[in-house]
Design a protein around this motif. Structure first.
Motif, short mmCIF file in Angstrom:
data_model
loop_
_atom_site.label_atom_id
_atom_site.label_comp_id
_atom_site.label_asym_id
_atom_site.label_seq_id
_atom_site.Cartn_x
_atom_site.Cartn_y
_atom_site.Cartn_z
N ALA A 85 49.17 24.84 -10.31
CA ALA A 85 50.13 24.31 -9.34
C ALA A 85 50.86 25.43 -8.61
CB ALA A 85 51.12 23.39 -10.03
N ASP A 86 51.20 26.49 -9.32
CA ASP A 86 51.90 27.61 -8.68
C ASP A 86 51.08 28.21 -7.55
OD1 ASP A 86 54.03 27.29 -10.37
OD2 ASP A 86 53.51 28.99 -11.68
N ILE A 87 49.76 28.23 -7.71
CA ILE A 87 48.90 28.86 -6.70
C ILE A 87 48.43 27.87 -5.64
CG2 ILE A 87 46.68 30.02 -6.36
CD1 ILE A 87 47.09 31.24 -9.15
N TYR A 88 47.92 26.71 -6.07
CA TYR A 88 47.27 25.81 -5.13
C TYR A 88 48.10 24.60 -4.71
CZ TYR A 88 43.24 28.51 -6.61
OH TYR A 88 42.39 29.54 -6.90
N ARG A 89 48.98 24.11 -5.57
CA ARG A 89 49.73 22.89 -5.27
C ARG A 89 51.19 23.02 -5.73
NH1 ARG A 89 46.93 18.01 -5.10
NH2 ARG A 89 48.92 17.25 -4.36
N PRO A 90 51.99 23.84 -5.05
CA PRO A 90 53.39 24.03 -5.47
C PRO A 90 54.18 22.72 -5.52
CG PRO A 90 52.78 25.67 -3.83
CD PRO A 90 51.64 24.69 -3.93
N ASP A 91 53.79 21.73 -4.72
CA ASP A 91 54.48 20.44 -4.71
C ASP A 91 54.29 19.68 -6.03
OD1 ASP A 91 51.76 20.38 -3.70
OD2 ASP A 91 52.05 18.22 -3.44
N MET A 92 53.28 20.03 -6.82
CA MET A 92 53.01 19.33 -8.08
C MET A 92 53.83 19.89 -9.25
SD MET A 92 48.88 18.78 -8.12
CE MET A 92 48.93 18.27 -9.82
N SER A 93 54.40 21.07 -9.09
CA SER A 93 55.11 21.73 -10.21
C SER A 93 56.16 20.85 -10.84
CB SER A 93 55.73 23.04 -9.74
OG SER A 93 54.73 23.97 -9.48
N CYS A 94 56.87 20.07 -10.03
CA CYS A 94 57.94 19.23 -10.58
C CYS A 94 57.40 18.08 -11.43
CB CYS A 94 58.83 18.71 -9.46
SG CYS A 94 57.95 17.69 -8.27
N MET A 95 56.13 17.75 -11.31
CA MET A 95 55.54 16.65 -12.09
C MET A 95 55.01 17.10 -13.45
SD MET A 95 53.58 14.43 -9.14
CE MET A 95 52.14 15.43 -9.20
N ILE A 96 54.94 18.39 -13.66
CA ILE A 96 54.37 18.93 -14.89
C ILE A 96 55.51 19.25 -15.86
CG2 ILE A 96 52.92 20.73 -15.88
CD1 ILE A 96 51.84 21.18 -13.00
N PRO A 97 55.39 18.86 -17.12
CA PRO A 97 56.47 19.17 -18.07
C PRO A 97 56.64 20.68 -18.23
CG PRO A 97 54.59 18.16 -19.20
CD PRO A 97 54.28 18.16 -17.74
N VAL A 98 57.87 21.08 -18.49
CA VAL A 98 58.17 22.49 -18.70
C VAL A 98 57.69 22.87 -20.10
CG1 VAL A 98 60.00 24.22 -18.78
CG2 VAL A 98 60.16 22.29 -17.20
N VAL A 99 56.97 23.98 -20.20
CA VAL A 99 56.38 24.40 -21.46
C VAL A 99 57.45 24.62 -22.53
CG1 VAL A 99 55.04 26.22 -22.59
CG2 VAL A 99 54.35 25.37 -20.36
N THR A 100 58.58 25.21 -22.13
CA THR A 100 59.63 25.50 -23.12
C THR A 100 60.25 24.23 -23.69
OG1 THR A 100 61.23 25.74 -21.32
CG2 THR A 100 60.21 27.75 -22.18
N SER A 101 60.06 23.09 -23.02
CA SER A 101 60.61 21.83 -23.54
C SER A 101 59.66 21.15 -24.52
CB SER A 101 60.90 20.87 -22.38
OG SER A 101 59.68 20.43 -21.80
N MET A 102 58.49 21.71 -24.72
CA MET A 102 57.50 21.09 -25.59
C MET A 102 57.69 21.58 -27.03
SD MET A 102 54.14 21.39 -23.16
CE MET A 102 53.10 20.47 -24.27
N ALA A 103 58.41 20.80 -27.80
CA ALA A 103 58.63 21.15 -29.20
C ALA A 103 57.43 20.69 -30.02
CB ALA A 103 59.89 20.49 -29.71
#
Length: 188
Positions: A133-151
């Motif tokens: 998403a960072d490279i090809y689809r920056p608009d999708m970043s907000c739909m992906i869970p944050v890695v640090t929140s994955m316990a």
């Protein structure tokens, strides 16, 4: 098909067995020999490499301490030093080795390893989605869970910390010292 393209079970994405083939023809591109002066500028100096290592140690240390990065993505590539991931990896390896030592079949041992590593696989998949998403689809970043929140979920097997008495070796100075060791107990 799932409504959310990121809602994919990692274990169902199995690829076909891949094979390597070599072409029968070889293409060679000549490279001019660099002069002694130019050769010094082709690769990093020893001091540059030492500075890279020092900087990497500093970044890893601040990542372990939970210091917020100065720039977004500054900790990318240092995930393996995260205490939570190190603990999960350590426990997964211990459980897999314990299953093997207990004489479980190859399939049962593989099943245990898969179960222990499922969270790590999910985290890696989410990180890959962020990278994409960072490279090809920056608009999708907000739909992906944050890695640090994955316990991680509760570990699937019982982990027992045992205290073992060190075996005395002739000439050993601290033969009576106690050593703590994590042992994974597998209960089916």
């Amino acid at each position: 098909p799932p409504s959310n393209p990121l809602n994919v079970n990692v274990n169902t994405c199995r690829s076909k067995q891949k094979r390597v083939h070599f072409a029968s023809t070889v293409f060679v591109s000549p490279i001019e020999r660099a002069s002694t002066e130019d050769a010094k500028h082709i690769w990093y100096e020893k001091t540059d490499l030492m500075n890279f290592r020092r900087d990497a140690r500093d970044v890893a240390l601040s990542f372990r301490k939970g210091v917020a990065p100065a720039t977004p993505g500054a900790y990318r590539g240092f995930e393996s030093v995260a205490p939570l991931r190190q603990r999960q990896r350590h426990l997964s390896i211990r459980c897999t080795l314990s299953a093997h030592r207990k004489g479980l079949s190859v399939d049962e041992t593989a099943s245990i390893a898969r179960r222990c590593n499922s969270w790590s696989n999910e985290v890696a998949f989410v990180q890959a989605c962020h990278d994409y998403a960072d490279i090809y689809r920056p608009d999708m970043s907000c739909m992906i869970p944050v890695v640090t929140s994955m316990a991680p979920p509760a570990f699937p097997y019982t982990v027992v910390v045992q205290s073992k008495r060190r075996v005395s070796v002739q000439g050993d100075q601290d033969s009576g010292r106690r050593v703590r060791q994590r042992v994974c107990e597998i209960h089916m």
